[in-house]
Design an enzyme around this catalytic site. Structure first.
Site, mmCIF file in Angstrom:
data_model
loop_
_atom_site.group_PDB
_atom_site.id
_atom_site.type_symbol
_atom_site.label_atom_id
_atom_site.label_comp_id
_atom_site.label_asym_id
_atom_site.label_seq_id
_atom_site.Cartn_x
_atom_site.Cartn_y
_atom_site.Cartn_z
ATOM 1 N N CYS A 1 6.865 -0.577 6.333
ATOM 2 C CA CYS A 1 6.367 0.651 5.723
ATOM 3 C C CYS A 1 7.401 1.129 4.707
ATOM 4 C CB CYS A 1 6.152 1.698 6.814
ATOM 5 S SG CYS A 1 5.541 3.269 6.202
ATOM 6 N N LEU A 2 6.936 1.568 3.554
ATOM 7 C CA LEU A 2 7.863 2.077 2.544
ATOM 8 C C LEU A 2 8.573 3.343 3.003
ATOM 9 C CD1 LEU A 2 5.750 1.438 -0.683
ATOM 10 C CD2 LEU A 2 7.719 0.126 0.152
ATOM 11 N N GLN B 1 2.866 9.897 1.820
ATOM 12 C CA GLN B 1 4.179 9.297 1.591
ATOM 13 C C GLN B 1 4.841 9.831 0.326
ATOM 14 O OE1 GLN B 1 2.505 5.184 2.431
ATOM 15 N NE2 GLN B 1 4.637 4.970 3.109
ATOM 16 N N HIS C 1 -1.784 6.412 7.991
ATOM 17 C CA HIS C 1 -0.964 7.420 7.301
ATOM 18 C C HIS C 1 -1.757 8.690 7.024
ATOM 19 C CE1 HIS C 1 3.006 5.873 6.502
ATOM 20 N NE2 HIS C 1 2.540 4.722 6.029
ATOM 21 N N HIS D 1 -3.268 0.285 8.173
ATOM 22 C CA HIS D 1 -1.960 0.933 8.065
ATOM 23 C C HIS D 1 -2.054 2.196 7.204
ATOM 24 C CE1 HIS D 1 2.556 0.764 7.709
ATOM 25 N NE2 HIS D 1 2.265 1.501 6.657
ATOM 26 N N GLU D 2 -2.675 2.078 6.032
ATOM 27 C CA GLU D 2 -2.744 3.222 5.117
ATOM 28 C C GLU D 2 -3.667 4.312 5.648
ATOM 29 O OE1 GLU D 2 -0.459 3.428 2.975
ATOM 30 O OE2 GLU D 2 0.123 1.318 3.095
ATOM 31 N N GLY E 1 0.834 -1.188 0.000
ATOM 32 C CA GLY E 1 0.000 0.000 0.000
ATOM 33 C C GLY E 1 0.870 1.239 0.000
#
Length: 186
Positions: free
Chosen positions: A89-90, A51, A135, A131-132, A46
């Site tokens: 996480c990216l 981000q 963010h 998670h997203e 995701g």
């Protein structure tokens, strides 16, 4: 459509609540395409707009056979069951820690054309949606770790090669997003 640089832990945009999308236009579709291209290039599950440095409530996902995007998403837990599992996480590249999440959720939002969307699926998809959505609220999964794990995670992050300590004598590098806030900065 283009692959964009991902903002890393420490960038203030990752700690700010993203603004609601009000215009479902070509710029939003371009943002969704950029999120998708960047997520796929990084082999992520995701990716949220913050981000990429864009403070709008949009994210893409691709996990466990489910793929798509949500705009202005919310979710509701289904039942009280929780799951513990590895999460990464990216914006915190190459690192994973166990994080506690709801086992099942139903997400609601809109697609890039303004049509309502409801998403529910696997336990992995539930983890990704939570998670997203975090963010979009300026929350990182590190905030959901127990105190001891979070302390270890922060030590590991500080020693990571990508977590470069800036030279105080040199000015910080400021990156700007190619995606405007549609004139609706909040």
């Amino acid at each position: 459509m283009a692959i964009q640089p991902i903002r890393l832990f420490g960038d203030p945009v990752l700690r700010s609540r993203a603004a609601e999308v009000v215009d479902f236009d070509a710029e939003l579709r371009r943002l969704v395409a950029d999120l998708t291209d960047t997520m796929n290039d990084e082999a992520g599950a995701g990716l949220a707009a913050p981000q990429l440095g864009v403070g709008l409530r949009v994210f893409t996902y691709r996990c466990d056979g489910f793929e798509g995007h949500l705009v202005n998403s919310t979710f509701d837990a289904v039942g009280e069951d929780m799951q513990d599992g590895p999460e990464g996480c990216l914006s915190i590249p190459g690192m994973h820690w166990d994080c506690r999440r709801h086992l099942h959720v139903v997400a609601n939002g809109w697609n890039m054309h303004g049509d309502p969307v409801e998403v529910a699926g696997s336990e992995l998809l539930a983890r990704c949606i939570q998670h997203e959505t975090d963010h979009l609220d300026g929350v990182l999964f590190l905030d959901r770790l127990d105190a001891e794990t979070r302390k270890l995670a922060m030590a590991e992050i500080r020693s990571a090669p990508w977590f470069a300590q800036a030279d105080p004598a040199s000015p910080p590098v400021v990156k700007t997003s190619p995606h405007p806030l549609f004139g609706k900065a909040r």
